[in-house]
Design an enzyme around this catalytic site. Structure first.
Site, PDB file in Angstrom:
ATOM      1  N   LEU A  34      43.731  38.683  48.448  1.00 41.28           N
ATOM      2  CA  LEU A  34      44.124  38.252  47.104  1.00 41.28           C
ATOM      3  C   LEU A  34      44.324  36.745  47.036  1.00 41.28           C
ATOM      4  O   LEU A  34      44.842  36.121  47.958  1.00 41.28           O
ATOM      5  CB  LEU A  34      45.422  38.967  46.704  1.00 41.28           C
ATOM      6  CG  LEU A  34      45.370  40.500  46.752  1.00 41.28           C
ATOM      7  CD1 LEU A  34      46.706  41.095  46.298  1.00 41.28           C
ATOM      8  CD2 LEU A  34      44.227  41.047  45.898  1.00 41.28           C
ATOM      9  N   HIS A  35      43.887  36.172  45.917  1.00 39.10           N
ATOM     10  CA  HIS A  35      44.044  34.733  45.671  1.00 39.10           C
ATOM     11  C   HIS A  35      44.538  34.548  44.241  1.00 39.10           C
ATOM     12  O   HIS A  35      44.792  35.545  43.539  1.00 39.10           O
ATOM     13  CB  HIS A  35      42.717  33.999  45.926  1.00 39.10           C
ATOM     14  CG  HIS A  35      41.546  34.642  45.228  1.00 39.10           C
ATOM     15  ND1 HIS A  35      41.428  34.659  43.855  1.00 39.10           N
ATOM     16  CD2 HIS A  35      40.466  35.304  45.700  1.00 39.10           C
ATOM     17  CE1 HIS A  35      40.311  35.288  43.519  1.00 39.10           C
ATOM     18  NE2 HIS A  35      39.713  35.705  44.625  1.00 39.10           N
ATOM     19  N   HIS A  38      43.158  36.773  41.507  1.00 37.97           N
ATOM     20  CA  HIS A  38      43.739  38.120  41.416  1.00 37.97           C
ATOM     21  C   HIS A  38      45.148  38.051  40.816  1.00 37.97           C
ATOM     22  O   HIS A  38      45.522  38.895  40.009  1.00 37.97           O
ATOM     23  CB  HIS A  38      43.859  38.751  42.810  1.00 37.97           C
ATOM     24  CG  HIS A  38      42.548  39.001  43.481  1.00 37.97           C
ATOM     25  ND1 HIS A  38      42.132  38.317  44.596  1.00 37.97           N
ATOM     26  CD2 HIS A  38      41.550  39.882  43.203  1.00 37.97           C
ATOM     27  CE1 HIS A  38      40.953  38.752  44.986  1.00 37.97           C
ATOM     28  NE2 HIS A  38      40.566  39.693  44.156  1.00 37.97           N
ATOM     29  N   GLN A 154      29.616  42.374  36.298  1.00 36.39           N
ATOM     30  CA  GLN A 154      30.442  43.526  36.684  1.00 36.39           C
ATOM     31  C   GLN A 154      31.301  43.977  35.502  1.00 36.39           C
ATOM     32  O   GLN A 154      31.379  45.172  35.198  1.00 36.39           O
ATOM     33  CB  GLN A 154      31.339  43.164  37.874  1.00 36.39           C
ATOM     34  CG  GLN A 154      32.387  44.229  38.179  1.00 36.39           C
ATOM     35  CD  GLN A 154      33.132  43.969  39.475  1.00 36.39           C
ATOM     36  OE1 GLN A 154      32.639  44.283  40.547  1.00 36.39           O
ATOM     37  NE2 GLN A 154      34.331  43.406  39.395  1.00 36.39           N
ATOM     38  N   ARG A 188      35.573  35.230  49.171  1.00 34.92           N
ATOM     39  CA  ARG A 188      34.514  34.787  50.091  1.00 34.92           C
ATOM     40  C   ARG A 188      34.537  33.277  50.331  1.00 34.92           C
ATOM     41  O   ARG A 188      33.868  32.802  51.249  1.00 34.92           O
ATOM     42  CB  ARG A 188      33.142  35.216  49.576  1.00 34.92           C
ATOM     43  CG  ARG A 188      32.938  36.729  49.656  1.00 34.92           C
ATOM     44  CD  ARG A 188      31.513  37.138  49.325  1.00 34.92           C
ATOM     45  NE  ARG A 188      31.254  38.524  49.661  1.00 34.92           N
ATOM     46  CZ  ARG A 188      31.275  39.555  48.793  1.00 34.92           C
ATOM     47  NH1 ARG A 188      31.545  39.335  47.514  1.00 34.92           N
ATOM     48  NH2 ARG A 188      31.019  40.781  49.196  1.00 34.92           N
TER      49      ARG A 188
HETATM   50  O1  PAF Z   1      35.558  42.950  41.921  1.00 37.89           O
HETATM   51  C1  PAF Z   1      35.907  43.578  42.940  1.00 37.89           C
HETATM   52  O2  PAF Z   1      36.757  43.125  43.711  1.00 37.89           O
HETATM   53  C2  PAF Z   1      35.299  44.941  43.221  1.00 37.89           C
HETATM   54  O3  PAF Z   1      33.965  44.975  42.839  1.00 37.89           O
HETATM   55  C3  PAF Z   1      36.085  46.095  42.573  1.00 37.89           C
HETATM   56  C4  PAF Z   1      36.064  46.013  41.065  1.00 37.89           C
HETATM   57  C5  PAF Z   1      37.527  46.075  43.063  1.00 37.89           C
HETATM   58  C6  PAF Z   1      35.463  47.427  42.983  1.00 37.89           C
HETATM   59  O4  PAF Z   1      35.480  47.621  44.358  1.00 37.89           O
END
Ligand code: PAF
Length: 287
Positions: A34-35, A38, A154, A188
């Site tokens: 987490l950063h 998040h 996404q 990353r």
């Molecule tokens: O964005 C992410 O970190 C991932 O794709 C997620 C939404 C947690 C699904 O594994």
């Protein structure tokens, strides 16, 4: 803050919270490491919801065999203390066996929106994302789920899945959080060596250049893309450009002549990490 490792445990925690009066339950799905990006999602959830669940699960099914599943950072203790200090009520941190028991055979696939950009360069990726996110929604039963705009495609794909499958929750998409030099925060980024880290802000710089060109009147997407690629070539020579795309914000179809709002999205593969970023360009104030 409670930590649940099984589906039964997290369901019980959420059910108890609802019995105890929690009206809105928020879910922040993450893969950990987490950063601040998040934490901004968690803060948004904490600001709106009565009970906040963070899931931490490095989902194997969204990684291709040649990708970084096994090396993906898993700083569990740091993640838990970060959640605690941001007021998270419960963390759901299942094992792979809990999420995908032997014989697991279901896949959720969203067509259309997944065919370009990340979907084209990472075949199967969005099936993995949709399937795990749908499972998390079914397990936790949130009223609102929070995603970052850095993964623009996404969030579009998840919104479509939720709409098409009548899932009873709202998807909140929160702004990309950036380092002082513009680099979008990402788990990353930790992979980058010093030379790559110095070049990585060129992604955001190239998006800013694209936005400026459009605002100054350039309407041919191919010319904007060419300028982005040439800035990346000059300022991030360690990176190999996977794609630069200018797409319609809803359909994600490539745009040739820029007439309305667009999203400029790109992916650059450095030797140590593949980075993505994007920018939404609203045309209402453009020339
Ligand atoms: O964005 C992410 O970190 C991932 O794709 C997620 C939404 C947690 C699904 O594994």
């Amino acid at each position: 803050m409670k930590v649940a490792k099984t589906i039964d445990e997290i369901r019980r925690l959420v059910a108890d919270a609802r019995v105890g009066g929690a009206g809105l339950v928020g879910l922040v799905p993450t893969m950990g490491a987490l950063h601040e990006g998040h934490f901004s999602l968690i803060d948004a959830a904490a600001g709106e919801c009565d009970f906040v669940v963070v899931s931490i699960f490095v989902n194997p099914t969204q990684f291709a065999p040649n990708e970084d599943f096994s090396s993906y950072p898993r700083p569990v203790e740091n993640d838990l203390s970060g959640c605690e200090s941001h007021g998270v009520d419960a963390v759901f941190a299942p094992s792979a066996g809990e999420m995908y028991p032997d014989g697991f055979a279901a896949t959720i696939s969203v067509s259309g929106l997944t065919e370009s950009m990340e979907g084209r360069h990472r075949p199967g990726h969005f099936d993995g994302v949709c399937t795990v996110v749908a499972k998390l929604f079914n397990i936790v039963g949130p009223d609102v789920a929070y995603f970052g705009a850095k993964d623009y495609q996404q969030s579009a794909v998840i919104r479509k899945m939720v709409a098409d499958l009548d899932m009873p929750l709202r998807i909140a998409v929160c702004l990309t959080i950036r380092e002082a030099d513009g680099l979008a925060m990402s788990s990353r980024n930790a992979y980058l060596d010093d030379a790559e880290r110095t070049q990585a802000p060129a992604l955001y710089e190239s998006l800013c250049l694209a936005e400026r060109l459009i605002r100054e009147g350039e309407r041919t997407a191919a010319r904007v893309i060419e300028s982005v690629q040439s800035l990346l070539g000059e300022k991030a020579p360690l990176g190999e450009v996977d794609y630069v795309a200018i797409v319609d914000p809803d359909s994600l179809a490539a745009v040739e002549e820029i007439e309305g709002d667009v999203v400029i999205a790109l992916a650059v593969k450095f030797p140590s990490a593949r980075l993505i970023d994007n920018m939404f360009v609203e045309m209402k104030n453009a020339k």
